[in-house]
Design an enzyme around this catalytic site. Structure first.
Site: not given
Ligand code: GDP
Ligand code: IMO
Ligand code: MG
Length: 412
Positions: A19, A21, A47, A145
């Site tokens: 998460d 970004g 994402h 497997r």
């Molecule tokens: P990812 O899994 O790495 O793609 O990230 P996520 O989408 O799960 O979480 C990132 C969150 O932060 C999302 O709600 C984005 O819209 C938000 N986000 C990304 N970059 C920025 C930033 O620079 N500022 C703010 N305020 N929000 C951001």
């Molecule tokens: P993105 O790509 C944040 C975390 C889960 C849990 C651990 C194992 O959006 O960054 P799983 O379901 O993969 O077996 O869970 O990993 N987790 C994530 N946390 N962002 C993710 O993906 C995640 N994918 C899995 O919360 O702690």
């Molecule tokens: Mg995410």
């Protein structure tokens, strides 16, 4: 004359617990890309992309899908829930993003998540705090497997032979029929693009500390979320990867269980959690919040071979009076300067902080590095010093345009 840069591919890798970004940054870079390819994980990823007044959360489809000329690849290293994928394609169609065999390819070697995997994850995943999407059980079957590859799933005779007796068979053979058109040899496709120097973005899911080998095991996911996953999850040779862009939040977050040395409890943590809208994009769970941890940053740089860093969510720290940066851990009276995945040690580490002054200005409308407040620049410079890599992107909001590129030579 504008300087010409020669990179034709870049890997976007999460430096922490996911998460960071990655979706926003990948989407930003993907405008120039011919291919965007995912190599690990499945619909545990969420994402988020905010563009053209739309907020979209992608789980399986790479973040290049918003551009009509980009080919999106679901690599062999992924585990794919066909029901979730059909749902995601339909949701994209609703916002007029077309998904066809022209812009989406699924590796014939990707493994399939079946309802039995999800059931098992719901039962057993609680002690890790998984997303309950069946990720771990599907990878377990792959390693044992006995998994189902996408080409078998897409071939009705093969699928029926193995799973014809199952309750889910008829529903899932319907998904197979819809997804058959996308199945292909993605290693060939991506290597052909790389061979022609076409621009390619490798989009990591999860992050370094959720990696099966290099993360905070057992509180990890079941795939390789680090740069090495590109090689095994797409069939790309290591020497082909030209640049690695680490994505890292200006503070830290974590969803799910497991140690988090710089976790902030109390009102400052709540303030950052609220301002940053820190709720999981996949499960909606509240994300835990912590101070920037340079040990994690340095570790991610080392494991992934990170060339430059995209710092996201700097805007969220506005009005936090004093910013803490963790520069070491104290463990049983001694000082540790390197991150460790030894849980016995990590669980008992206390962070050692440096303190920097915060800033009060709203950053969300700033588009130029020079216009950032001095204290924000000092914070960024200190991070660069500690991580020993340059920052190439500063993100000041979720929208595509809220992006400041400081070092374009590290991007495609
Ligand atoms: P990812 O899994 O790495 O793609 O990230 P996520 O989408 O799960 O979480 C990132 C969150 O932060 C999302 O709600 C984005 O819209 C938000 N986000 C990304 N970059 C920025 C930033 O620079 N500022 C703010 N305020 N929000 C951001
Ligand atoms: P993105 O790509 C944040 C975390 C889960 C849990 C651990 C194992 O959006 O960054 P799983 O379901 O993969 O077996 O869970 O990993 N987790 C994530 N946390 N962002 C993710 O993906 C995640 N994918 C899995 O919360 O702690
Ligand atoms: Mg995410």
């Amino acid at each position: 004359m504008a300087k010409q840069y020669s990179l034709s591919n870049v890997a976007v890798i999460g430096m922490e617990w996911g998460d960071e970004g990655k979706g926003k940054i990948t989407h930003y870079i993907a405008e120039k890309a011919y291919v965007v390819a995912r190599f690990n994980g499945g619909n545990n990823a969420g994402h988020t992309i905010e563009a053209n007044n739309n907020k979209t959360v992608l789980h399986l489809i790479p973040s290049g899908v918003m551009y009509s000329n980009t080919l999106n690849i679901i690599g062999n290293g992924m585990v794919v829930d066909p029901k979730a994928l059909v749902h995601e394609i339909n949701n994209l169609k609703k916002i007029k993003v077309s998904v066809s065999a022209e812009n989406l390819v699924i590796s014939e070697n990707a493994h399939v998540i079946l309802p039995t995997h999800i059931e098992e994850d719901k039962k057993a995943g609680g002690k890790i705090g998984t997303t309950a999407r069946g990720i771990g059980p599907a990878y377990t079957d792959k390693a044992a497997r006995v998994g189902l590859k996408f080409y078998e799933f897409a071939d009705d005779a093969l699928f029926r032979k193995r799973f014809g007796q199952e309750e889910f068979y008829s529903e899932y053979s319907g998904y197979a029929q819809q997804l058959r058109q996308f199945v292909n040899d993605t290693a060939l496709i991506i290597n052909s693009a790389l061979g022609q120097n076409k621009k390619v973005v490798f989009e990591g899911a999860q992050g370094t500390l959720l990696d099966l080998d290099f993360g905070t095991y057992p509180f990890v996911t079941s795939s390789t979320a680090t740069t090495g996953g590109i090689c095994t999850g797409l069939g790309v040779a290591p020497k082909r990867i030209q640049s690695v862009l680490g994505v890292c939040k200006a503070y830290k977050t974590r969803v799910g269980l497991g140690p988090f040395p710089t976790e902030i409890t109390g009102s400052i943590g709540e303030k950052i959690q609220k301002t940053g809208k820190e709720f999981g994009a996949t499960t909606g769970r509240k994300r835990r919040v912590g101070w920037f941890d340079a040990l994690i940053g340095k570790y991610a740089v080392m494991i992934n071979g990170i060339d430059s860093v995209a710092i996201t969510k700097l805007d969220v720290l506005t009005t936090v009076e004093k910013l803490k940066l963790c520069v070491a851990y104290k463990y049983k009276g001694s000082i540790i300067k390197n991150f460790t995945t030894n849980m016995k040690i990590l669980q008992n580490c206390q962070p050692v902080y440096e303190e920097l002054d915060g800033w009060w200005d709203d950053l969300t409308k700033i588009r130029n590095y020079d216009q950032l407040p001095n204290n924000a620049k000092k914070y960024l410079r200190r991070i660069e010093e500690l991580l020993k890599v340059p920052i190439s992107i500063v993100s000041v909001g979720p929208k595509k345009e809220q992006t400041i590129v400081t070092r374009p030579e590290f991007l495609v």
